[in-house]
Design a protein around this motif. Structure first.
Motif, PDB file in Angstrom:
ATOM      1  N   ASP A  19       0.837  -1.196   0.000  1.00 35.30           N
ATOM      2  CA  ASP A  19       0.000   0.000   0.000  1.00 35.30           C
ATOM      3  C   ASP A  19       0.873   1.247   0.000  1.00 35.30           C
ATOM      4  N   ILE A  20       0.522   2.199  -0.841  1.00 36.54           N
ATOM      5  CA  ILE A  20       1.175   3.507  -0.856  1.00 36.54           C
ATOM      6  C   ILE A  20       0.099   4.507  -0.452  1.00 36.54           C
ATOM      7  N   LEU A  21       0.313   5.238   0.639  1.00 35.92           N
ATOM      8  CA  LEU A  21      -0.670   6.216   1.107  1.00 35.92           C
ATOM      9  C   LEU A  21       0.021   7.562   1.268  1.00 35.92           C
ATOM     10  N   ILE A  22      -0.594   8.589   0.690  1.00 35.31           N
ATOM     11  CA  ILE A  22      -0.083   9.952   0.796  1.00 35.31           C
ATOM     12  C   ILE A  22      -1.098  10.773   1.589  1.00 35.31           C
ATOM     13  N   LEU A  23      -0.637  11.413   2.660  1.00 36.68           N
ATOM     14  CA  LEU A  23      -1.499  12.311   3.422  1.00 36.68           C
ATOM     15  C   LEU A  23      -1.551  13.650   2.701  1.00 36.68           C
ATOM     16  N   LEU A  24      -2.749  14.048   2.281  1.00 32.39           N
ATOM     17  CA  LEU A  24      -2.921  15.312   1.560  1.00 32.39           C
ATOM     18  C   LEU A  24      -3.267  16.461   2.492  1.00 32.39           C
ATOM     19  N   GLU A  25      -4.193  16.204   3.436  1.00 28.37           N
ATOM     20  CA  GLU A  25      -4.651  17.245   4.374  1.00 28.37           C
ATOM     21  C   GLU A  25      -4.974  16.609   5.709  1.00 28.37           C
ATOM     22  N   GLY A  26      -4.754  17.369   6.776  1.00 27.08           N
ATOM     23  CA  GLY A  26      -5.170  16.930   8.104  1.00 27.08           C
ATOM     24  C   GLY A  26      -4.048  16.342   8.927  1.00 27.08           C
ATOM     25  N   GLU A  27      -4.455  15.725  10.046  1.00 23.65           N
ATOM     26  CA  GLU A  27      -3.531  15.120  10.993  1.00 23.65           C
ATOM     27  C   GLU A  27      -3.715  13.615  10.967  1.00 23.65           C
ATOM     28  N   LEU A  28      -2.604  12.888  10.958  1.00 23.33           N
ATOM     29  CA  LEU A  28      -2.693  11.438  10.903  1.00 23.33           C
ATOM     30  C   LEU A  28      -1.433  10.827  11.492  1.00 23.33           C
ATOM     31  N   SER A  29      -1.613   9.697  12.158  1.00 25.14           N
ATOM     32  CA  SER A  29      -0.484   8.907  12.646  1.00 25.14           C
ATOM     33  C   SER A  29      -0.709   7.469  12.225  1.00 25.14           C
ATOM     34  N   LEU A  30       0.387   6.795  11.946  1.00 25.85           N
ATOM     35  CA  LEU A  30       0.380   5.378  11.623  1.00 25.85           C
ATOM     36  C   LEU A  30       0.790   4.626  12.880  1.00 25.85           C
ATOM     37  N   GLU A  31      -0.087   3.739  13.367  1.00 27.96           N
ATOM     38  CA  GLU A  31       0.241   2.933  14.534  1.00 27.96           C
ATOM     39  C   GLU A  31       0.545   1.514  14.083  1.00 27.96           C
ATOM     40  N   LEU A  32       1.730   1.037  14.497  1.00 27.98           N
ATOM     41  CA  LEU A  32       2.158  -0.336  14.243  1.00 27.98           C
ATOM     42  C   LEU A  32       2.257  -1.051  15.580  1.00 27.98           C
ATOM     43  N   ASP A  33       2.564  -2.321  15.558  1.00 29.16           N
ATOM     44  CA  ASP A  33       2.667  -3.086  16.796  1.00 29.16           C
ATOM     45  C   ASP A  33       3.696  -2.497  17.753  1.00 29.16           C
TER      46      ASP A  33
ATOM     47  N   THR B 182      -5.980  12.433  15.343  1.00 30.84           N
ATOM     48  CA  THR B 182      -6.276  13.199  16.550  1.00 30.84           C
ATOM     49  C   THR B 182      -6.802  14.594  16.238  1.00 30.84           C
ATOM     50  N   GLY B 183      -6.945  14.896  14.960  1.00 31.93           N
ATOM     51  CA  GLY B 183      -7.453  16.212  14.561  1.00 31.93           C
ATOM     52  C   GLY B 183      -8.949  16.335  14.767  1.00 31.93           C
ATOM     53  N   ASP B 184      -9.497  17.460  14.326  1.00 37.90           N
ATOM     54  CA  ASP B 184     -10.932  17.704  14.491  1.00 37.90           C
ATOM     55  C   ASP B 184     -11.709  17.579  13.177  1.00 37.90           C
ATOM     56  N   LYS B 185     -11.017  17.106  12.126  1.00 36.69           N
ATOM     57  CA  LYS B 185     -11.690  16.868  10.853  1.00 36.69           C
ATOM     58  C   LYS B 185     -11.058  15.630  10.202  1.00 36.69           C
ATOM     59  N   PRO B 186     -11.753  15.012   9.245  1.00 33.74           N
ATOM     60  CA  PRO B 186     -11.173  13.838   8.572  1.00 33.74           C
ATOM     61  C   PRO B 186      -9.843  14.179   7.906  1.00 33.74           C
ATOM     62  N   ALA B 187      -8.956  13.196   7.872  1.00 32.24           N
ATOM     63  CA  ALA B 187      -7.671  13.343   7.178  1.00 32.24           C
ATOM     64  C   ALA B 187      -7.874  12.881   5.739  1.00 32.24           C
ATOM     65  N   ARG B 188      -7.495  13.718   4.791  1.00 30.22           N
ATOM     66  CA  ARG B 188      -7.677  13.407   3.376  1.00 30.22           C
ATOM     67  C   ARG B 188      -6.414  12.742   2.836  1.00 30.22           C
ATOM     68  N   CYS B 189      -6.596  11.570   2.201  1.00 34.59           N
ATOM     69  CA  CYS B 189      -5.468  10.767   1.727  1.00 34.59           C
ATOM     70  C   CYS B 189      -5.712  10.254   0.312  1.00 34.59           C
ATOM     71  N   PHE B 190      -4.626   9.888  -0.335  1.00 31.37           N
ATOM     72  CA  PHE B 190      -4.653   9.226  -1.633  1.00 31.37           C
ATOM     73  C   PHE B 190      -3.879   7.929  -1.465  1.00 31.37           C
ATOM     74  N   SER B 191      -4.429   6.818  -1.963  1.00 30.28           N
ATOM     75  CA  SER B 191      -3.798   5.521  -1.754  1.00 30.28           C
ATOM     76  C   SER B 191      -3.811   4.675  -3.016  1.00 30.28           C
ATOM     77  N   VAL B 192      -2.721   3.943  -3.221  1.00 29.61           N
ATOM     78  CA  VAL B 192      -2.614   2.943  -4.281  1.00 29.61           C
ATOM     79  C   VAL B 192      -2.269   1.627  -3.588  1.00 29.61           C
ATOM     80  N   ILE B 193      -3.098   0.609  -3.792  1.00 28.65           N
ATOM     81  CA  ILE B 193      -2.915  -0.691  -3.146  1.00 28.65           C
ATOM     82  C   ILE B 193      -2.666  -1.740  -4.216  1.00 28.65           C
ATOM     83  N   CYS B 194      -1.553  -2.450  -4.081  1.00 24.02           N
ATOM     84  CA  CYS B 194      -1.157  -3.468  -5.053  1.00 24.02           C
ATOM     85  C   CYS B 194      -1.255  -4.847  -4.412  1.00 24.02           C
ATOM     86  N   SER B 195      -1.926  -5.754  -5.111  1.00 20.86           N
ATOM     87  CA  SER B 195      -2.109  -7.118  -4.620  1.00 20.86           C
ATOM     88  C   SER B 195      -1.363  -8.078  -5.534  1.00 20.86           C
TER      89      SER B 195
END
Length: 152
Positions: free
Chosen positions: A92-106, A130-143
């Motif tokens: 998966d390739i994910l680009i954060l375009l707008e907003g606040e976001l964190s990636l949580e791993l184990d 943790t922001g007050d609005k949705p985080a806008r992202c673009f993603s490409v997922i390869c299977s």
């Protein structure tokens, strides 16, 4: 957001095949090993963690705030545990375009800022907003065609 799809006409010249207005959270395009140039997303694929073998799925995502996600998780989200963790056998390739976001791993949490790119490689993860609005992202997922070796 507009989806602009190109094609080659019968005369061999490139042209616009279609232009569509899309909602903020939408599947944009899909492909599989039989159709490498792709096709319009399957109606039942939006939000699904089922991916076509040898395929690519392109998505526009609005990831909800943590407060909203807690409510969604109460009802259960297919493929996610009660904390929002999930794992797909994909690249998966994910680009954060707008907003606040964190990636949580184990083993911890990594904060992101707009413009950051995550290359997710078949790992257990959850998104935290943790922001007050949705985080806008673009993603490409390869299977991959033959699946992924999960022993590495």
């Amino acid at each position: 957001m507009r989806r602009i799809v190109t094609e080659n006409g019968p005369d061999g010249k490139s042209r616009i095949m279609r232009i569509d207005e899309l909602p903020a959270h939408s599947d944009i395009w899909e492909s599989d090993s039989d159709n490498p140039l792709g096709f319009l997303p399957r109606p039942d694929s939006l939000g699904s963690l089922d991916f076509l073998s040898g395929g690519v799925k392109v998505m526009s995502l609005n990831l909800p705030t943590d407060a909203d996600m807690v409510e969604y998780l109460k009802d259960g989200i297919p493929g996610h545990d009660e904390h929002g963790f999930h794992r797909t056998p994909t690249l998966d390739i994910l680009i954060l375009l707008e907003g606040e976001l964190s990636l949580e791993l184990d083993d911890g949490l990594t904060s992101m800022k707009p413009g950051d790119v995550v290359v997710q490689r078949n790992t257990n993860h959850a998104w935290r907003n943790t922001g007050d609005k949705p985080a806008r992202c673009f993603s490409v997922i390869c299977s991959p065609v033959n699946g992924l070796n999960t022993e590495r």
